[in-house]
Write a protein that holds these residues in place. Structure first.
Motif, PDB file in Angstrom:
ATOM      1  N   VAL A  60       0.851  -1.192   0.000  1.00 18.21           N
ATOM      2  CA  VAL A  60       0.000   0.000   0.000  1.00 18.21           C
ATOM      3  C   VAL A  60       0.887   1.244   0.000  1.00 18.21           C
ATOM      4  CG1 VAL A  60      -1.909  -1.157   1.170  1.00 18.21           C
ATOM      5  CG2 VAL A  60      -0.129  -0.015   2.524  1.00 18.21           C
ATOM      6  N   LYS A  61       0.252   2.399  -0.159  1.00 12.82           N
ATOM      7  CA  LYS A  61       1.022   3.643  -0.196  1.00 12.82           C
ATOM      8  C   LYS A  61       1.479   4.033   1.202  1.00 12.82           C
ATOM      9  CE  LYS A  61      -2.805   6.919   0.424  1.00 12.82           C
ATOM     10  NZ  LYS A  61      -3.459   8.133  -0.092  1.00 12.82           N
ATOM     11  N   SER A  62       2.489   4.875   1.236  1.00 13.64           N
ATOM     12  CA  SER A  62       2.953   5.415   2.509  1.00 13.64           C
ATOM     13  C   SER A  62       1.870   6.320   3.087  1.00 13.64           C
ATOM     14  CB  SER A  62       4.237   6.222   2.291  1.00 13.64           C
ATOM     15  OG  SER A  62       4.649   6.840   3.488  1.00 13.64           O
ATOM     16  N   GLY A  63       1.532   6.109   4.344  1.00 18.29           N
ATOM     17  CA  GLY A  63       0.497   6.923   4.982  1.00 18.29           C
ATOM     18  C   GLY A  63      -0.906   6.409   4.731  1.00 18.29           C
ATOM     19  N   GLU A  64      -1.045   5.154   4.314  1.00 22.44           N
ATOM     20  CA  GLU A  64      -2.372   4.561   4.090  1.00 22.44           C
ATOM     21  C   GLU A  64      -3.197   4.656   5.370  1.00 22.44           C
ATOM     22  OE1 GLU A  64      -5.611   3.218   2.921  1.00 22.44           O
ATOM     23  OE2 GLU A  64      -4.059   3.058   1.372  1.00 22.44           O
ATOM     24  N   ILE A  65      -4.429   5.203   5.242  1.00 17.58           N
ATOM     25  CA  ILE A  65      -5.244   5.437   6.442  1.00 17.58           C
ATOM     26  C   ILE A  65      -5.966   4.176   6.913  1.00 17.58           C
ATOM     27  CG2 ILE A  65      -5.605   7.840   5.770  1.00 17.58           C
ATOM     28  CD1 ILE A  65      -8.591   6.987   5.205  1.00 17.58           C
ATOM     29  N   THR A  66      -6.143   3.208   6.020  1.00 14.33           N
ATOM     30  CA  THR A  66      -6.856   1.988   6.409  1.00 14.33           C
ATOM     31  C   THR A  66      -5.988   1.183   7.379  1.00 14.33           C
ATOM     32  OG1 THR A  66      -7.850   1.933   4.204  1.00 14.33           O
ATOM     33  CG2 THR A  66      -8.053  -0.056   5.559  1.00 14.33           C
ATOM     34  N   PRO A  67      -6.485   0.889   8.554  1.00 13.45           N
ATOM     35  CA  PRO A  67      -5.687   0.157   9.551  1.00 13.45           C
ATOM     36  C   PRO A  67      -5.236  -1.209   9.039  1.00 13.45           C
ATOM     37  CG  PRO A  67      -7.627   1.130  10.564  1.00 13.45           C
ATOM     38  CD  PRO A  67      -7.801   1.276   9.087  1.00 13.45           C
ATOM     39  N   ASN A  68      -4.048  -1.613   9.438  1.00  4.85           N
ATOM     40  CA  ASN A  68      -3.503  -2.904   9.005  1.00  4.85           C
ATOM     41  C   ASN A  68      -4.388  -4.072   9.424  1.00  4.85           C
ATOM     42  OD1 ASN A  68      -1.405  -1.489   7.928  1.00  4.85           O
ATOM     43  ND2 ASN A  68       0.190  -2.336   9.264  1.00  4.85           N
ATOM     44  N   ASP A  69      -4.963  -3.989  10.627  1.00  3.56           N
ATOM     45  CA  ASP A  69      -5.772  -5.116  11.095  1.00  3.56           C
ATOM     46  C   ASP A  69      -7.026  -5.290  10.244  1.00  3.56           C
ATOM     47  OD1 ASP A  69      -6.902  -2.772  11.985  1.00  3.56           O
ATOM     48  OD2 ASP A  69      -7.495  -3.564  13.946  1.00  3.56           O
ATOM     49  N   GLN A  70      -7.566  -4.183   9.728  1.00  7.54           N
ATOM     50  CA  GLN A  70      -8.737  -4.283   8.846  1.00  7.54           C
ATOM     51  C   GLN A  70      -8.350  -4.942   7.517  1.00  7.54           C
ATOM     52  OE1 GLN A  70     -11.031  -0.722   8.222  1.00  7.54           O
ATOM     53  NE2 GLN A  70     -11.096  -0.204  10.414  1.00  7.54           N
ATOM     54  N   MET A  71      -7.192  -4.576   6.982  1.00  2.00           N
ATOM     55  CA  MET A  71      -6.742  -5.164   5.719  1.00  2.00           C
ATOM     56  C   MET A  71      -6.404  -6.643   5.911  1.00  2.00           C
ATOM     57  SD  MET A  71      -4.493  -2.158   3.845  1.00  2.00           S
ATOM     58  CE  MET A  71      -3.547  -1.605   5.268  1.00  2.00           C
ATOM     59  N   THR A  72      -5.792  -6.977   7.037  1.00  3.98           N
ATOM     60  CA  THR A  72      -5.451  -8.374   7.312  1.00  3.98           C
ATOM     61  C   THR A  72      -6.721  -9.212   7.427  1.00  3.98           C
ATOM     62  OG1 THR A  72      -3.431  -7.715   8.468  1.00  3.98           O
ATOM     63  CG2 THR A  72      -4.276  -9.933   8.901  1.00  3.98           C
ATOM     64  N   ALA A  73      -7.721  -8.664   8.106  1.00  3.63           N
ATOM     65  CA  ALA A  73      -8.992  -9.376   8.262  1.00  3.63           C
ATOM     66  C   ALA A  73      -9.674  -9.550   6.912  1.00  3.63           C
ATOM     67  CB  ALA A  73      -9.895  -8.612   9.226  1.00  3.63           C
ATOM     68  N   ALA A  74      -9.600  -8.517   6.066  1.00  2.00           N
ATOM     69  CA  ALA A  74     -10.228  -8.592   4.747  1.00  2.00           C
ATOM     70  C   ALA A  74      -9.551  -9.645   3.877  1.00  2.00           C
ATOM     71  CB  ALA A  74     -10.164  -7.227   4.063  1.00  2.00           C
ATOM     72  N   ALA A  75      -8.237  -9.809   4.044  1.00  4.09           N
ATOM     73  CA  ALA A  75      -7.500 -10.795   3.245  1.00  4.09           C
ATOM     74  C   ALA A  75      -7.950 -12.210   3.576  1.00  4.09           C
ATOM     75  CB  ALA A  75      -6.005 -10.639   3.472  1.00  4.09           C
ATOM     76  N   GLY A  76      -8.304 -12.451   4.838  1.00  2.00           N
ATOM     77  CA  GLY A  76      -8.809 -13.768   5.229  1.00  2.00           C
ATOM     78  C   GLY A  76      -7.768 -14.866   5.130  1.00  2.00           C
ATOM     79  N   ARG A  77      -6.504 -14.520   5.289  1.00  2.00           N
ATOM     80  CA  ARG A  77      -5.421 -15.508   5.228  1.00  2.00           C
ATOM     81  C   ARG A  77      -4.620 -15.468   6.532  1.00  2.00           C
ATOM     82  NH1 ARG A  77      -3.871 -17.130  -0.054  1.00  2.00           N
ATOM     83  NH2 ARG A  77      -5.747 -17.091  -1.348  1.00  2.00           N
TER      84      ARG A  77
END
Length: 201
Positions: free
Chosen positions: A132-149
């Protein structure tokens, strides 16, 4: 000499003189006819040469005009292309600014997570990297949960400047580009062809 002889001599002299006059008249007419023919031939030659010269001048003028028109058309197209590029650049700069503003919203974070979830579902098994880009506002835990892996790494990448993500499966050597940068770039050719600014060359 008798009077009869004088009369005969006078008639003979008169006949010779008349013949001479006729010959002179004929010779004069022949000379005049020859002169007229020569003059006519000379005039025709001069007129023909003048015609050829005029035609050559006309052809030269047409050639120069065609060259000038072609150069003017090329210059006109060059200016139009430059103007089109400037308009496109201005348009996409404005769009990029709007995208940057959009990436600071909750709506964007939802789009990113939804898109990441869909991409991961179609991705074969293996450890994943989400760039992702530097300064991405979406929290890492939300992206990790969305990945489902179980094995997901979130990394910042200079390849992403506007937003979105690049999904990498190193195990399978698969890369999915869902960046807003790429989506904007894909629109450039479409914009050039569909905006009415396309210029034929």
């Amino acid at each position: 000499m008798s009077q009869a002889d004088d009369i005969k001599l006078e008639k003979f002299s008169s006949g010779v003189l008349n013949d001479a006059k006729e010959e002179l008249t004929k010779a004069t007419a022949d000379v005049e006819d020859f002169r007229k023919k020569e003059m006519q031939g000379t005039e025709e030659k001069v007129l023909h040469e003048a015609y050829d010269l005029i035609q050559a001048k006309i052809a030269d003028i047409h050639t120069k005009q065609s060259r000038q028109v072609s150069l003017a058309e090329l210059e006109g197209r060059r200016k139009l292309l430059l103007l089109r590029d400037q308009m496109m650049q201005k348009t996409f700069d404005e769009v990029a600014e709007k995208i940057k503003a959009y990436t600071q919203t909750a709506e964007y974070s939802k789009w990113l997570c939804d898109t990441l979830q869909k991409s991961c579902k179609s991705m074969p098994a293996g450890s994943l990297i989400v760039q992702v880009k530097s300064g991405e506002i979406t929290p890492n835990d939300q992206m990790t949960a969305a990945a489902g892996r179980d094995s997901v790494a979130i990394e910042e990448s200079s390849k992403v400047t506007l937003g979105g993500f690049i999904l990498v499966n190193k195990t399978k050597g698969i890369v999915v580009d869902e960046t807003l940068d790429q989506k904007l770039h894909n629109e450039e050719d479409w914009f050039a062809a569909s905006s009415g600014l396309s210029i034929g060359i």
